[in-house]
Structures are given as C-alpha cells and as structure tokens.
Design a protein around this motif. Structure first.
Motif, short mmCIF file in Angstrom:
data_model
loop_
_atom_site.label_atom_id
_atom_site.label_comp_id
_atom_site.label_asym_id
_atom_site.label_seq_id
_atom_site.Cartn_x
_atom_site.Cartn_y
_atom_site.Cartn_z
N SER A 122 0.82 -1.21 0.00
CA SER A 122 0.00 0.00 0.00
C SER A 122 0.86 1.26 0.00
O SER A 122 0.58 2.22 -0.74
N ARG A 161 -5.27 -0.48 -0.99
CA ARG A 161 -5.89 -1.49 -0.11
C ARG A 161 -6.27 -2.74 -0.90
O ARG A 161 -6.00 -3.86 -0.48
N ALA A 162 -6.90 -2.54 -2.05
CA ALA A 162 -7.34 -3.69 -2.86
C ALA A 162 -6.16 -4.47 -3.42
O ALA A 162 -6.25 -5.69 -3.63
N VAL A 201 -5.20 -6.90 -0.30
CA VAL A 201 -6.19 -7.68 0.44
C VAL A 201 -6.62 -8.91 -0.35
O VAL A 201 -6.59 -10.05 0.16
N GLN A 252 -13.49 -11.01 2.53
CA GLN A 252 -12.44 -10.20 1.93
C GLN A 252 -12.93 -8.77 1.69
O GLN A 252 -12.18 -7.80 1.89
N TRP A 287 -11.29 -5.50 3.32
CA TRP A 287 -10.89 -4.37 2.47
C TRP A 287 -11.54 -3.08 2.96
O TRP A 287 -10.88 -2.05 3.11
N TRP A 288 -12.83 -3.15 3.25
CA TRP A 288 -13.58 -1.97 3.69
C TRP A 288 -13.09 -1.47 5.05
O TRP A 288 -12.97 -0.27 5.27
#
Length: 519
Positions: free
Chosen positions: A119, A351-352, A355, A379, A383-384
């Motif tokens: 990230s 982030r995506a 994850v 997942q 992620w959220w």
C-alpha cells in the motif's frame, strides 16, 4: 514538548489554560453521553459521534472567537505518541483472544506487514506521479515516501464496533490483528524512512530499509515480551495481593508504560513493545493477581483506551475547521479537489492491491487443512475495514509536516489540512456505511456454517504426535525416527497449527510453572 501538554490559542493566562482543559473535558463527557444514546443507531458509532461533536464544537468556538480559531487545544504529536497511543495499543494486546490471533498469525502478518509495504509503495508512487499533474508541487522525495506510510495506517475502530468476537471469530481476529500490526508497521516504516538519506539512494537502499525494519520489529517485540514476563514473575514471586491489590494494579500499569518508554528511548517501536507486553501480561501476569485485581485491571485498561480514542476523534473533528491552516493553504479549489480525490483513489487501490491477492494466498496455504477459508464476502469486509484513516495518520502527518504542531510552509499546511479531511471523510462516509454493509454481507452475523471446530477426540495420529516429544529415550530408535518424520511432515503441511501445538506443550511444561498462568 513544551512546558505544558496543552497550549491555549487565544490567551496565555494560566486561568484561560485551565478553562480550555475544563471545556475539552466537558465536551468529552458530552461525547460519552451522546454515544450511549446512539448506541443502537444503524448508521452512527462512537467514533463518528466524537468527530461530529468536534465539528460542532469547532464551529461554536470559531463563531465565539470571531473567526480567529476553532481549537480549544493545540495538537502535539508527542502528546499523542507518549500519552494517548500507549493505553490504546496495550489494551488491544491485553484484551485480544490469543488463540484466534495466533491461529491466524500468518495471515495477520501478511495483511499487517506485507500489506503496508504494498500500500505504501502504491500511494507514494501514485502521489509522486499524479500530484504534479494536478498542479500541486513543492514536495520532496522524502515527503512522497512519507505520504505512502501516512495513508497506509488504517483505523478499524468503526468495523470492530460492529463485529463480535464470538459470532465471527475469524473475521474479527483478522480485522483486529491486522489493524494493530498495520499501525505498528506503519509507524516503524515511517521512522525508518525518516532516517533514509534520499539524496544518496543506491541499489541496496530497499534492502537496508527492510533490514532496519526487521531489526526494529523483532527487537521491539522481544522487549515487550521480556517486560511482560518480568512483571508476571515479580507478581508471582512476591504475591502483592496478600497486602494490597492496589500495588498489583499499579505495577502492571507502570511496567507496561515503562516498556513503551524504554522502547522509544532506545529508538525502537513502542507500539509493538507495548502490544506484546499486553499479550504476555494477559497470558501470565493477569493470573498471578487477586480476583479483584483481575476485574479492576480489565476495566481500567479498557476505560483508558476508550477515553484516549474519544479524545483523538474529538480533536480530528475540531481540526477540520482550523482556519489558520485553511488560510495558509494557497491551492485553488480545483487543485484541492484533485489532491483529495487522488489520495482517496490511491487508498482504495492500495488497499485492494494486497487484500484480495494475499487472501487468495492465505486460502491456498490453508486449503489442505480444516481451517476456515476467507470467503469473498469476508475479503470485502476486510478491504472496507482498512479504508478508514484515523489518529495514527494524523500524528504521522503532524510529525512529518509540522514542528510542534505549527507550520509556516503553505505546501505542508495543505498536506496537514487534507490529511485531516481524508480522515474525516473516510471515518464519516465509510464509517456510516460499515453497519449496513456488514448486515448485507453477513445478515445474521453468525459464525460461518462451514467453520469446523478444532478436532479433539478424532485427531489424526500426526496431530496426536504434536502432543509428544520429538524424541524419547524410553522408546526404540525406529519409533523415534517415525515420530520425527510424522512431526516434520505435519510441520510442512500445517506450520502454524503445528507450532501452536508444540508451543502449548512447552508453555504448560516450562513457562507457566515459572511465570504463572491459568490452572
């Protein structure tokens, strides 16, 4: 840090100083009361409540001071790192369900360590490439690298307030564990980057950063473990409870804080040290104190953590309306929107980027075992949960772009302002949608039906072998060789599970008789 923790913005008189603190404490009490009244609200949680009250209080102060200030207090990153962060992190380690945490330790470390590197790289490279294109210039190479670590520090409070350890143990363990390790990794990486001489970067610079990071990570962890074990042994050997429970509680609190301060004094990671100190204390020291002390310590640590978190979110709400930083920022409206949109986009992509791939890797490693796999819905929630930014991002931004909370550089003032705005937006918008999202993806928030309990009576011979020593002088050489092969093959197939089983045997045989623990 200056002569006092807080500085009054409008009056240097000592009486006004006391008034400022009194007003802030009164607003904190208001946050607690309103947070309690909104406990069952579908959209709002205590973090969002504190931010909104901070915004309202800042508006009132701004009108009262005729536009001169929106603050009661001046933020100081040293205040945050020395007084507010330690109780939050220690309580996280002290309250964590260790069995779930260490069963998922490998996945948590993938998310919390590897994920931060991925990230940070994406956010740093993206901002370096995109900021000049939208007309925002003036940052140095070190600033862009620091931006990557600043916006990689997650805040999972909103999600954890919705999830429950007993109903979704795997999901809660991953979100909670990653949140703590992520913050620790971000701070360690940030401190490592600050020591980096960007003007003399060579081919081995990345390797040196990794080497420094690993050194800080493991030495800080070891210091926390030693502090926890020393506390446990002292409580067990001297048995303070026969005279006073106050001494037991005081020793645990002071030793935890001492471990943090020693780590900072040695230029290590205090957050890692105090986290593992909390884990070790809850595993050993907590069982060496009286029953009254056990109940009291849990409530004390949780209360201090709660007050510190509320304090931080309340200040974030106030700082969003800091008129001085807004006046100092010289960016146009279009550039401002571009900066803000770019940061949010990079946070989403960064982030995506780790994850979903790391979840697939974790599922592949666990596919041959009976452990629960991370479903796609899980997942999405993981992620959220990491999209929200919080106090660590604020503190790191102040550390990078201000001196004692003040900056006269318009570019740095812009970065402080938009860090606060990103924290505010991500907490309010993503936080508002957290409860509805989890209710949609996990309607009953029940334990995964595919989850299978740990095998007990029907353990396979290989699993039973984990309860026995690798070698026994009372058995033949052939039997020892077969057992060693079974144990080795089990270690290769199920490394985390096997290591945990061997640790439990070692813990029961050697550690608990010395340092204490549950009977």
């Amino acid at each position: 840090m200056g002569s006092s923790l807080f500085e009054n913005l409008t009056d240097a008189d000592g009486h006004a100083h006391v008034v400022s603190i009194s007003v802030f404490v009164a607003v904190l009490c208001l946050c607690i009361v309103i947070g309690h009244l909104l406990q069952e609200n579908r959209w709002v949680n205590e973090s969002i409540t504190a931010i909104l009250i901070g915004c309202i209080a800042a508006t009132i102060i701004l009108l009262w001071s005729k536009g001169r200030s929106s603050h009661i207090l001046i933020f100081n990153e040293e205040l945050f790192f020395i007084y507010l962060l330690p109780p939050i992190i220690f309580n996280a380690g002290f309250q964590v369900k260790k069995k779930q945490f260490f069963h998922n330790f490998l996945t948590i470390m993938l998310f919390g360590v590897v994920g931060v590197f991925v990230s940070s790289a994406i956010i740093a490279a993206g901002s370096w490439f995109l900021f000049p294109k939208i007309g925002f210039v003036g940052l140095q190479a070190r600033d862009y690298i620091a931006i990557g670590t600043i916006f990689s520090a997650t805040d999972t409070v909103c999600t954890l307030q919705v999830l429950h350890q007993d109903e979704t143990p795997l999901l809660y363990s991953l979100v909670f564990g990653e949140g703590v390790v992520n913050d620790a990794t971000s701070i360690v990486l940030f401190n490592t980057v600050k020591k980096l001489n960007v003007s003399r970067l060579k081919g081995w610079a990345a390797a040196n950063v990794l080497k420094d990071f690993l050194y800080l990570f493991f030495i800080s962890t070891a210091l926390g473990v030693v502090a926890g074990l020393l506390t446990a042994y002292t409580l067990k050997a001297l048995y303070f409870g026969r005279h006073s429970t106050d001494r037991e509680i005081a020793l645990m609190i002071l030793m935890a804080y001492l471990s943090y301060m020693l780590s900072e004094l040695l230029h290590l990671s205090g957050i890692l040290t105090v986290f593992f100190c909390g884990i070790v204390m809850s595993h050993y020291a907590w069982h060496n104190v009286s029953e009254n002390s056990r109940i009291t310590t849990r409530h004390i640590f949780a209360t201090l953590s709660f007050i510190a978190e509320t304090f931080i979110f309340l200040y974030v709400g106030m700082d969003a309306l800091d008129i001085e930083k807004w006046k100092m920022s010289k960016t146009s409206f279009g550039t401002s929107m571009g900066i803000y949109s770019t940061i949010i986009l990079l946070i989403l992509l960064g982030r995506a980027a780790f994850v979903f791939p790391l979840s697939a890797l974790s599922n592949y490693m666990n596919s041959k075992t009976e452990r629960v796999l991370i479903t796609f819905k899980h997942q999405v929630i993981i992620w959220w949960a990491g999209l929200m930014r919080g106090a660590v991002s604020i503190a790191l931004a102040f550390n990078q772009f201000t001196y004692s909370g003040v900056t006269w550089d318009p570019v740095y003032a812009t970065m402080i302002t938009y860090t606060v705005i990103v924290v505010l937006f991500s907490t309010l918008v993503f936080g508002f949608l957290t409860k509805p999202l989890i209710k949609v993806l996990l309607p009953h928030r029940a334990m995964d039906k595919n989850q299978r309990p740990e095998r007990r009576q029907n353990d396979s011979p290989k699993e039973d072998a984990a309860n026995l020593p690798l070698l026994s002088f009372e058995e033949s050489a052939t039997t020892n060789i077969v057992r060693a092969k079974d144990s080795l093959s089990m270690l290769i197939e199920r490394p985390v599970y096997t290591i945990h089983r061997y640790w439990r045997k070692f813990d029961d045989s050697y550690m608990r008789p010395i340092f204490g623990g549950p009977c």
